[in-house]
Design a protein around this motif. Structure first.
Motif, mmCIF file in Angstrom:
data_model
loop_
_atom_site.group_PDB
_atom_site.id
_atom_site.type_symbol
_atom_site.label_atom_id
_atom_site.label_comp_id
_atom_site.label_asym_id
_atom_site.label_seq_id
_atom_site.Cartn_x
_atom_site.Cartn_y
_atom_site.Cartn_z
ATOM 1 N N ALA A 14 0.831 -1.197 0.000
ATOM 2 C CA ALA A 14 0.000 0.000 0.000
ATOM 3 C C ALA A 14 0.872 1.256 0.000
ATOM 4 N N GLY A 15 0.478 2.222 -0.809
ATOM 5 C CA GLY A 15 1.255 3.435 -0.970
ATOM 6 C C GLY A 15 2.254 3.384 -2.116
ATOM 7 N N GLY A 16 2.454 2.209 -2.662
ATOM 8 C CA GLY A 16 3.401 2.034 -3.754
ATOM 9 C C GLY A 16 2.810 2.376 -5.101
ATOM 10 N N SER A 17 3.614 2.131 -6.141
ATOM 11 C CA SER A 17 3.226 2.486 -7.502
ATOM 12 C C SER A 17 3.464 1.322 -8.454
ATOM 13 N N LEU A 18 2.673 1.294 -9.502
ATOM 14 C CA LEU A 18 2.863 0.381 -10.610
ATOM 15 C C LEU A 18 2.507 1.112 -11.895
ATOM 16 N N GLY A 66 -6.627 11.607 -9.189
ATOM 17 C CA GLY A 66 -5.506 12.131 -8.434
ATOM 18 C C GLY A 66 -4.442 11.108 -8.112
ATOM 19 N N ARG A 67 -4.739 9.827 -8.368
ATOM 20 C CA ARG A 67 -3.749 8.760 -8.097
ATOM 21 C C ARG A 67 -3.321 8.042 -9.374
ATOM 22 N N PHE A 68 -4.227 7.887 -10.298
ATOM 23 C CA PHE A 68 -3.947 7.167 -11.550
ATOM 24 C C PHE A 68 -3.878 8.151 -12.706
ATOM 25 N N SER A 85 0.100 5.762 -5.153
ATOM 26 C CA SER A 85 -0.626 5.730 -3.870
ATOM 27 C C SER A 85 -1.633 4.585 -3.849
ATOM 28 N N LEU A 86 -1.174 3.430 -4.223
ATOM 29 C CA LEU A 86 -2.069 2.278 -4.333
ATOM 30 C C LEU A 86 -2.637 1.874 -2.980
ATOM 31 N N LYS A 87 -3.862 1.387 -3.025
ATOM 32 C CA LYS A 87 -4.582 0.961 -1.834
ATOM 33 C C LYS A 87 -4.975 -0.505 -1.994
ATOM 34 N N VAL A 123 -3.108 -7.162 -10.384
ATOM 35 C CA VAL A 123 -2.515 -6.181 -9.480
ATOM 36 C C VAL A 123 -2.965 -6.525 -8.067
ATOM 37 N N THR A 124 -2.009 -6.724 -7.192
ATOM 38 C CA THR A 124 -2.314 -7.043 -5.803
ATOM 39 C C THR A 124 -1.619 -6.038 -4.903
ATOM 40 N N VAL A 125 -2.398 -5.374 -4.055
ATOM 41 C CA VAL A 125 -1.863 -4.366 -3.140
ATOM 42 C C VAL A 125 -2.025 -4.889 -1.728
ATOM 43 N N SER A 126 -0.917 -5.067 -1.038
ATOM 44 C CA SER A 126 -0.956 -5.589 0.322
ATOM 45 C C SER A 126 -0.999 -4.439 1.324
#
Length: 127
Positions: A14-18, A66-68, A85-87, A123-126
Motif C-alpha cells: 500500500a502506498g506504492g506504484s505500478l 488524483g492517483r492514476f 498511492s495504491l490501496k 494487481v495485488t496491493v498488500s
C-alpha cells in the motif's frame, strides 16, 4: 488479428506504484479510444480510466482520481496506466480495451462500448 497485451502488474505494498502497459496490434491505433477496467474477486468489472483519440480528454472513476494517470503513445501503439498511492482496494485484474470512434474527443466509460479487450494483468496491493 487484433491483440491487446497487458503487462506491468504485480504485488506491491500500500502506498506504492505500478505502471501498466497495454501493447496493441492488428488495428489502426490512432482511430481508437482506449480504456482501463478492473475486476476484483466476486465483483463486476468496473471502469477505471479512459482516454480519447486525441489524448486531450482523460477521464477517471472517482476512486482513482488524483492517483492514476492514463496516457497513450500512438507511435508505440501502447496505452499506459500509471498507478500511484495504491490501496488494498485497488487489488484486481486490470484489463485494457479499445473502442473504434470517428471522434477525436469522445471517451467511453462503459464496457459495452469497447470491442477489443486484453487478457488482463493481476494487481495485488498488500496492506
Amino acid at each position: 488479428q487484433v491483440q491487446l497485451a497487458e503487462s506491468g502488474g504485480g504485488l506491491v505494498q500500500a502506498g506504492g506504484s505500478l505502471r501498466l502497459s497495454c501493447s496493441v496490434s492488428g488495428l489502426t491505433f490512432s482511430n481508437y479510444g482506449l480504456g482501463w477496467f478492473r475486476q476484483a474477486p466476486g465483483k463486476e468489472r468496473e471502469f477505471v480510466a479512459a482516454v480519447s483519440r486525441s489524448a486531450a480528454y482523460p477521464y477517471y472513476t472517482n476512486s482513482v482520481k488524483g492517483r492514476f494517470t492514463i496516457s497513450r503513445d500512438d507511435v508505440k501503439n501502447t496505452v499506459y496506466l500509471q498507478m500511484n498511492s495504491l490501496k488494498p482496494e485497488d487489488t484486481a485484474i486490470y484489463y485494457c480495451a479499445a473502442a473504434a470512434t470517428s471522434s477525436t474527443m469522445r471517451i467511453f466509460d462503459t464496457a459495452g462500448d469497447y470491442r477489443y479487450w486484453g487478457q488482463g494483468t493481476q494487481v495485488t496491493v498488500s496492506s
